[in-house]
Design an enzyme around this catalytic site. Structure first.
Site, PDB file in Angstrom:
ATOM      1  CB  SER A 131      -1.986  80.324  42.461  1.00 43.57           C
ATOM      2  OG  SER A 131      -2.735  79.965  43.615  1.00 43.57           O
ATOM      3  CE1 TYR A 143      -6.487  80.231  39.253  1.00 43.56           C
ATOM      4  CE2 TYR A 143      -5.828  79.013  41.209  1.00 43.56           C
ATOM      5  CZ  TYR A 143      -5.902  80.201  40.498  1.00 43.56           C
ATOM      6  OH  TYR A 143      -5.386  81.344  41.042  1.00 43.56           O
TER       7      TYR A 143
END
Length: 250
Positions: free
Chosen positions: A140, A153
């Site tokens: 990401s 995350y």
């Protein structure tokens, strides 16, 4: 440009994984699909079969190594895998990055890091033996700098990004390509529950097109969209104190 005919996709019941499965599906293509939502996964599998693909689908937890490894091995023996997409991931941090509940942090790291390792491990040996294949690891843009939300995350995506970019060098001699996929905000169940602004939000269909093009070209890093990518790049090259001030941490 590479083409693929036997593909493993984790996290295939929604979002990017669903879009990739449906876009890769076609006659002569075998797909191994996993996801957490059995009903949604079966809908995706049915859509892929309708396009002519051979599909094996299962609701296997990517952290369940004892169950996952033999399932992947059996698929590879029947359909020698030439593309594995380690896409499964979760973002379940609360507003304070779950610092009051470390079980959430540990679960996020388990799924997002160990899940990637469990996906790649059983397929890597056979791919090396065949001297061909492509590995796509979904990271990401949130894994490039510290951000004021979803700390576990972000950390998990930083870990798999650096791991993927590093093993690319090692596997080059074996004919295996490795691409690290770094999306910004893409429409999915994760973004549907996000409590913060999401600039440059992109459809999963558009993301799939970018990812498939990058994998076919064996790009080292597939990062998008350009707006979010530019913002993250700026934050990573500025002095740390400047970035912290811009993000409200100074």
């Amino acid at each position: 440009m590479k083409t693929f005919s036997s593909i493993v996709i984790t996290g295939a019941s929604s979002g990017i994984g669903e879009a990739l499965a449906l876009d890769y599906a076609g006659p002569g293509v075998a797909l191994a699909l996993t996801g957490r939502d059995a009903e949604r996964l079966e809908t995706v599998a049915a859509g892929c079969r309708a396009k002519g693909a051979t599909v094996v689908a299962a609701t296997i937890d990517v952290t369940d190594r004892e169950r996952f490894l033999p399932w992947l091995t059996a698929f590879d023996q029947a359909h020698p895998v030439d593309l594995v997409l380690a896409n499964a991931g979760i973002s379940i941090d609360k507003d304070n990055s779950s610092l009051d509940d470390f079980s959430i942090i540990r679960k996020t790291l388990d799924v997002n890091i160990n899940g990637v390792l469990n996906t790649v491990e059983p397929l890597l040996g056979p791919m090396i033996a065949r001297k061909r294949g492509q590995i796509g690891i979904v990271s990401s843009l949130a894994g490039f700098i510290g951000l004021p939300y979803s700390a576990s995350y972000n950390a998990s995506k930083a870990a798999v990004r650096v791991w993927g970019e590093s093993i690319r060098y090692v596997l080059k001699k074996d004919g295996i390509g490795v691409s690290v996929i770094c999306p910004g905000f893409v429409v999915s169940r994760i973004t549907a529950e996000a409590p913060f602004p999401m600039p440059f939000l992109m459809s999963s269909a558009r993301a799939s097109k970018i990812i498939r093009r990058g994998l076919a070209a064996n790009k080292p890093r597939i990062a998008f969209p350009i707006g979010t990518k530019a913002g993250v790049w700026l934050g990573s090259v500025l002095p740390g104190s400047w970035t912290a001030r811009l993000l409200g941490a100074a």
